[in-house]
Design a protein around this motif. Sequence first.
Motif, PDB file in Angstrom:
ATOM      1  N   TYR A 293     -48.940  30.785 -57.865  1.00  0.00           N
ATOM      2  CA  TYR A 293     -47.580  31.253 -58.134  1.00  0.00           C
ATOM      3  C   TYR A 293     -46.657  30.646 -57.090  1.00  0.00           C
ATOM      4  O   TYR A 293     -46.933  30.702 -55.898  1.00  0.00           O
ATOM      5  CB  TYR A 293     -47.536  32.784 -58.091  1.00  0.00           C
ATOM      6  CG  TYR A 293     -48.520  33.411 -59.043  1.00  0.00           C
ATOM      7  CD1 TYR A 293     -48.210  33.554 -60.391  1.00  0.00           C
ATOM      8  CD2 TYR A 293     -49.773  33.809 -58.600  1.00  0.00           C
ATOM      9  CE1 TYR A 293     -49.123  34.101 -61.271  1.00  0.00           C
ATOM     10  CE2 TYR A 293     -50.697  34.355 -59.477  1.00  0.00           C
ATOM     11  CZ  TYR A 293     -50.373  34.505 -60.809  1.00  0.00           C
ATOM     12  OH  TYR A 293     -51.280  35.026 -61.684  1.00  0.00           O
ATOM     13  N   LYS A 295     -42.823  30.331 -55.224  1.00  0.00           N
ATOM     14  CA  LYS A 295     -41.675  31.202 -54.975  1.00  0.00           C
ATOM     15  C   LYS A 295     -40.598  30.427 -54.232  1.00  0.00           C
ATOM     16  O   LYS A 295     -40.887  29.495 -53.482  1.00  0.00           O
ATOM     17  CB  LYS A 295     -42.101  32.442 -54.193  1.00  0.00           C
ATOM     18  CG  LYS A 295     -42.516  32.220 -52.750  1.00  0.00           C
ATOM     19  CD  LYS A 295     -42.933  33.538 -52.172  1.00  0.00           C
ATOM     20  CE  LYS A 295     -42.615  33.717 -50.706  1.00  0.00           C
ATOM     21  NZ  LYS A 295     -41.251  33.623 -50.291  1.00  0.00           N
ATOM     22  N   ARG A 297     -37.631  30.259 -51.409  1.00  0.00           N
ATOM     23  CA  ARG A 297     -37.498  30.836 -50.067  1.00  0.00           C
ATOM     24  C   ARG A 297     -36.712  32.144 -50.141  1.00  0.00           C
ATOM     25  O   ARG A 297     -35.669  32.210 -50.768  1.00  0.00           O
ATOM     26  CB  ARG A 297     -36.761  29.845 -49.162  1.00  0.00           C
ATOM     27  CG  ARG A 297     -36.998  30.084 -47.684  1.00  0.00           C
ATOM     28  CD  ARG A 297     -36.492  28.927 -46.846  1.00  0.00           C
ATOM     29  NE  ARG A 297     -37.319  27.732 -46.984  1.00  0.00           N
ATOM     30  CZ  ARG A 297     -36.918  26.510 -46.628  1.00  0.00           C
ATOM     31  NH1 ARG A 297     -35.701  26.321 -46.155  1.00  0.00           N
ATOM     32  NH2 ARG A 297     -37.717  25.481 -46.761  1.00  0.00           N
ATOM     33  N   GLN A 299     -37.379  34.733 -51.755  1.00  0.00           N
ATOM     34  CA  GLN A 299     -37.518  35.507 -52.993  1.00  0.00           C
ATOM     35  C   GLN A 299     -38.978  35.851 -53.243  1.00  0.00           C
ATOM     36  O   GLN A 299     -39.871  35.257 -52.654  1.00  0.00           O
ATOM     37  CB  GLN A 299     -36.977  34.689 -54.170  1.00  0.00           C
ATOM     38  CG  GLN A 299     -35.459  34.600 -54.165  1.00  0.00           C
ATOM     39  CD  GLN A 299     -34.951  33.783 -55.339  1.00  0.00           C
ATOM     40  OE1 GLN A 299     -35.664  33.549 -56.314  1.00  0.00           O
ATOM     41  NE2 GLN A 299     -33.713  33.351 -55.240  1.00  0.00           N
ATOM     42  N   ARG A 300     -39.173  36.806 -54.143  1.00  0.00           N
ATOM     43  CA  ARG A 300     -40.552  37.180 -54.472  1.00  0.00           C
ATOM     44  C   ARG A 300     -41.105  36.181 -55.496  1.00  0.00           C
ATOM     45  O   ARG A 300     -40.357  35.626 -56.286  1.00  0.00           O
ATOM     46  CB  ARG A 300     -40.577  38.598 -55.053  1.00  0.00           C
ATOM     47  CG  ARG A 300     -40.099  39.659 -54.050  1.00  0.00           C
ATOM     48  CD  ARG A 300     -40.387  41.059 -54.538  1.00  0.00           C
ATOM     49  NE  ARG A 300     -41.801  41.303 -54.716  1.00  0.00           N
ATOM     50  CZ  ARG A 300     -42.648  41.512 -53.707  1.00  0.00           C
ATOM     51  NH1 ARG A 300     -42.206  41.494 -52.466  1.00  0.00           N
ATOM     52  NH2 ARG A 300     -43.919  41.734 -53.933  1.00  0.00           N
ATOM     53  N   PRO A 301     -42.426  35.928 -55.436  1.00  0.00           N
ATOM     54  CA  PRO A 301     -42.990  34.998 -56.426  1.00  0.00           C
ATOM     55  C   PRO A 301     -42.887  35.537 -57.858  1.00  0.00           C
ATOM     56  O   PRO A 301     -42.844  36.754 -58.056  1.00  0.00           O
ATOM     57  CB  PRO A 301     -44.455  34.881 -56.005  1.00  0.00           C
ATOM     58  CG  PRO A 301     -44.718  35.934 -55.006  1.00  0.00           C
ATOM     59  CD  PRO A 301     -43.408  36.433 -54.486  1.00  0.00           C
ATOM     60  N   ASP A 302     -42.816  34.625 -58.798  1.00  0.00           N
ATOM     61  CA  ASP A 302     -42.751  35.016 -60.203  1.00  0.00           C
ATOM     62  C   ASP A 302     -44.173  35.085 -60.766  1.00  0.00           C
ATOM     63  O   ASP A 302     -44.795  34.069 -61.050  1.00  0.00           O
ATOM     64  CB  ASP A 302     -41.924  33.967 -60.969  1.00  0.00           C
ATOM     65  CG  ASP A 302     -41.863  34.288 -62.452  1.00  0.00           C
ATOM     66  OD1 ASP A 302     -42.432  35.328 -62.864  1.00  0.00           O
ATOM     67  OD2 ASP A 302     -41.267  33.489 -63.197  1.00  0.00           O
ATOM     68  N   PHE A 303     -44.682  36.297 -60.900  1.00  0.00           N
ATOM     69  CA  PHE A 303     -46.070  36.456 -61.321  1.00  0.00           C
ATOM     70  C   PHE A 303     -46.272  36.291 -62.826  1.00  0.00           C
ATOM     71  O   PHE A 303     -47.369  36.482 -63.337  1.00  0.00           O
ATOM     72  CB  PHE A 303     -46.629  37.805 -60.845  1.00  0.00           C
ATOM     73  CG  PHE A 303     -46.922  37.828 -59.369  1.00  0.00           C
ATOM     74  CD1 PHE A 303     -47.852  36.941 -58.834  1.00  0.00           C
ATOM     75  CD2 PHE A 303     -46.278  38.710 -58.525  1.00  0.00           C
ATOM     76  CE1 PHE A 303     -48.129  36.939 -57.478  1.00  0.00           C
ATOM     77  CE2 PHE A 303     -46.549  38.722 -57.163  1.00  0.00           C
ATOM     78  CZ  PHE A 303     -47.474  37.829 -56.639  1.00  0.00           C
TER      79      PHE A 303
END
Length: 343
Positions: A293, A295, A297, A299-303
């Motif tokens: 995954y 991401k 910088r 931000q949260r990763p896009d799962f």
Amino acid sequence: MGILEKISEIEKEIARTQKNKATEYHLGLLKAKLAKYRAQLLEPSKSASSKGEGFDVMKSGDARVALIGFPSVGKSTFLSLMTSTASEAASYEFTTLTCIPGVIEYKGANIQLLDLPGIIEGAAQGKGRGRQVIAVARTADVVIMMLDATKGEVQRSLLEKELESVGIRLNKHKPNIYFKPKKGGGISFNSTVTLTQCSEKLVQLILHEYKIFNAEVLFREDCSPDEFIDVIVGNRVYMPCLYVYNKIDQISMEEVDRLARKPNSVVISCGMKLNLDYLLELLWEYLALTCIYTKKRGQRPDFTDAIILRKGASVEHVCHRIHRSLASQFKAPAPSTARSAWA
Ligand SMILES: Nc1nc2c(ncn2[C@@H]2O[C@H](COP(=O)(O)OP(=O)(O)OP(=O)(O)O)[C@@H](O)[C@H]2O)c(=O)[nH]1
Ligand SMILES: [K+]
Ligand SMILES: [Mg+2]
């Protein structure tokens, strides 16, 4: 004598030879001969007409799974259930005559599932569409061997024999033997472990059968003569295989329980839609795909959106998936230690 007859002669001789210390060289030689004839049998035939139509399905998606099994075990029913592709299913044998691809969407990955014609005993020698089916199986990442739960045992051992005879090794790893043919110097033989199945003399005998008189051989594992022959011959395919017993609605609970406990096995019923989720989970494990995954910088990763890679993929592979030119823009190449980061 034709090759098929020679093969059957040798098989008979192996069967009637008692296995003991005194016959071990004789058996080893017979096995080497058998492997040689089988290899000859598999050499691509010159006539183009022996090629099956509709078998050249493009590889697509993140992984490929081939459905192998006797006729009418439910392969097409399974494909139609798991994918949006419909493959004709019927109660008569050989309903499916070509290779029909479908796609299973699972955990963000596209898994190509191939429905194939049923194969029967003698498939490897060209019975039915056996050869074409087996050729497709060789290109898969995982084989699902679909079996009719009411006659699973017999079907399983027959099919295993067929695949074995064309160099497909199911749920086995490549033998850990270093083997290097040389120009001269004779045969140098070494081992790092105690060998209980092979000896220097047997190894030499087998090599001579292949007209190899100069080579370096190092056993790093207690391998059998057959495994050593596999290493010499080379073109073996080591393939994960899931044994899927379908139609469990036709057998007793005790029998279901017994089959379910066998290694690498799953019991299902396509008819009653039983245990299909578990089969998918297991298939996912066998495919051993890696989800990565990304991401931005801060931000949260896009799962929900993964980059799907094979086991053993490197950082460079990931870069390539993001953009073709990304890897070349780095100041230094990815260090080799990073390669194993998620292997
Ligand atoms: N009782 C029962 N019947 C099933 C099940 N799954 C499939 N069948 C039936 O088995 C028959 C054969 O199914 P197919 O999907 O055509 O089998 P196949 O393996 O694709 O057969 P070929 O293409 O001829 O090799 C059909 O009549 C199906 O309805 C099951 O779980 N239980
Ligand atoms: K059928
Ligand atoms: Mg079918």
